[in-house]
Write an enzyme that holds these catalytic residues in place. Structure first.
Site, PDB file in Angstrom:
ATOM      1  N   LYS A 188     -12.126  -3.729  -7.169  1.00  0.00           N
ATOM      2  CA  LYS A 188     -12.870  -2.515  -7.512  1.00  0.00           C
ATOM      3  C   LYS A 188     -11.969  -1.482  -8.174  1.00  0.00           C
ATOM      4  O   LYS A 188     -12.453  -0.547  -8.801  1.00  0.00           O
ATOM      5  CB  LYS A 188     -13.498  -1.915  -6.259  1.00  0.00           C
ATOM      6  CG  LYS A 188     -12.487  -1.444  -5.213  1.00  0.00           C
ATOM      7  CD  LYS A 188     -13.186  -0.830  -4.015  1.00  0.00           C
ATOM      8  CE  LYS A 188     -12.196  -0.375  -2.959  1.00  0.00           C
ATOM      9  NZ  LYS A 188     -11.542  -1.489  -2.278  1.00  0.00           N
ATOM     10  N   LYS A 192      -6.848 -11.017  -9.124  1.00  0.00           N
ATOM     11  CA  LYS A 192      -7.972 -11.003  -8.182  1.00  0.00           C
ATOM     12  C   LYS A 192      -9.012  -9.969  -8.631  1.00  0.00           C
ATOM     13  O   LYS A 192      -8.670  -8.901  -9.123  1.00  0.00           O
ATOM     14  CB  LYS A 192      -7.449 -10.641  -6.783  1.00  0.00           C
ATOM     15  CG  LYS A 192      -8.489 -10.786  -5.676  1.00  0.00           C
ATOM     16  CD  LYS A 192      -7.852 -10.523  -4.322  1.00  0.00           C
ATOM     17  CE  LYS A 192      -8.885 -10.632  -3.202  1.00  0.00           C
ATOM     18  NZ  LYS A 192      -8.299 -10.345  -1.880  1.00  0.00           N
ATOM     19  N   LYS A 239       0.813  -1.216   0.000  1.00  0.00           N
ATOM     20  CA  LYS A 239       0.000   0.000   0.000  1.00  0.00           C
ATOM     21  C   LYS A 239       0.846   1.267   0.000  1.00  0.00           C
ATOM     22  O   LYS A 239       0.448   2.281  -0.583  1.00  0.00           O
ATOM     23  CB  LYS A 239      -0.958  -0.009   1.193  1.00  0.00           C
ATOM     24  CG  LYS A 239      -2.034  -1.076   1.085  1.00  0.00           C
ATOM     25  CD  LYS A 239      -2.995  -1.021   2.245  1.00  0.00           C
ATOM     26  CE  LYS A 239      -4.097  -2.069   2.098  1.00  0.00           C
ATOM     27  NZ  LYS A 239      -5.075  -2.033   3.199  1.00  0.00           N
TER      28      LYS A 239
END
Length: 341
Positions: free
Chosen positions: A207, A204, A121
């Site tokens: 969104k 995967k 991240k």
């Protein structure tokens, strides 16, 4: 010294999802559907919108409020019963953050530096990341242990954080000579615990993928669900006779897994029923199943989002119930550590 022997721990499930918007089929099959199934299954169940975790990166306040309510709507529409389960947003239960600080003092820097999700991240400019993004696994441990949760349904990508939770619990218990926090167990099961993109079976479902056709959003209506499944990437071969035949066919395997998860069967059973079928036959069957299971959820989510007061009242009641469990555990933790009060 206050202790809670292992035999005294109430079987209790805790899990949470970050309200970052864009709830997908992956969130539903990998998490929310299992949350529903665990209700009343000999566990107390507590489910959470982890809005404190969401602000480890900056959030527009209006968007965060909407995303939190939409996630709550998703929980409710999927079948979470707010009378049977405790349903909360994290920020309404301050004990999470209070225990999170205690655990920040228990966790070691070396443990935090090994967390792969921080590296993912934060990216290349980790020095610019917030301290919260670095330290949030301690808050995640507090989310679980403030309820003495014994089980956590998690995806494969969250196993490392649960291992850290166990490390923190073990160190706390050892440091203070108590058996106060449980060794929480992960629950990883189901045919589609990791749902892949409809456009690339090696990725995967997410969104954040630029292509909306790569995912089924839980807000999609029946027409959108049907269109995305019909256009999902496949290959020209028929479905094989055994599951081993899908080993090098990621898109085919993904659709079989989705079918299995939505029909509450196994991938082996799906193959046994549909072996030899071309996707021109299998996809329409999957469309019918997906629309039957998912369209009512999206319709109920839309209704709930038109009634934010209903959502807020459910969360306020959930916070009261959650604090009734969490406050005594925090009080005991303070007593163990030596806080005067």
């Amino acid at each position: 010294m206050t202790e809670a022997p292992a035999s005294a721990f109430t079987p209790r499930v805790f899990s949470g999802i970050q309200p970052s918007g864009g709830l997908t089929l992956g969130n539903y099959l990998g998490a929310i559907k299992r949350f529903v199934e665990m209700q009343g299954d000999s566990f107390e169940t507590i489910y959470c919108m982890v809005d404190l975790h969401a602000i480890t990166t900056w959030q527009d306040p209006a968007v965060l409020r909407r995303n939190t309510r939409e996630l709550c709507a998703g929980f409710l529409a999927a079948g979470i019963d707010p009378e049977q389960s405790v349903l909360i947003n994290q920020s309404q239960v301050p004990e999470h953050a209070q225990l999170g600080w205690m655990f920040s003092c228990v966790a070691r820097m070396g443990w935090m530096k090994r967390m792969t999700q921080f590296k993912d991240k934060a990216g290349k400019n980790a020095e610019a990341a917030s301290l919260g993004l670095f330290g949030y696994p301690a808050l995640m441990a507090a989310d679980i242990l403030i309820y003495h949760a014994t089980h956590v349904p998690v995806g494969e990508d969250q196993k490392q954080h649960l291992e850290l939770t166990r490390d923190i619990a073990a160190k706390f218990n050892h440091d203070y000579g108590v058996d106060f926090f449980p060794m929480t167990e992960p629950v990883i099961e189901g045919a589609a615990t990791r749902v892949m993109s409809l456009r690339d079976g090696a990725k995967k479902m997410s969104k954040s993928d630029p292509s909306d056709m790569s995912r089924i959003n839980m807000t999609d209506d029946a027409d959108a669900i049907a269109k995305k499944i019909r256009k999902a990437k496949t290959d020209p071969e028929p479905l094989p006779e055994t599951l081993d035949g899908l080993k090098d066919r990621p898109e085919a395997r993904n659709l079989v897994n989705i079918y299995a998860a939505l029909s509450d069967t196994t991938a082996e059973q799906v193959i046994a029923e549909h072996a030899g079928q071309q996707f021109g036959t299998f996809k329409p069957a999957l469309v019918d199943l997906a629309v039957d299971r998912l369209a009512p959820i999206s319709s109920e989510m839309a209704r709930l989002m038109e009634a934010p007061d209903e959502i807020d009242a459910i969360l306020a009641r959930g916070a009261e119930r959650a604090r009734a469990i969490a406050a005594p555990i925090l009080k005991q933790t303070y007593e163990i550590v030596g806080m005067v009060g």
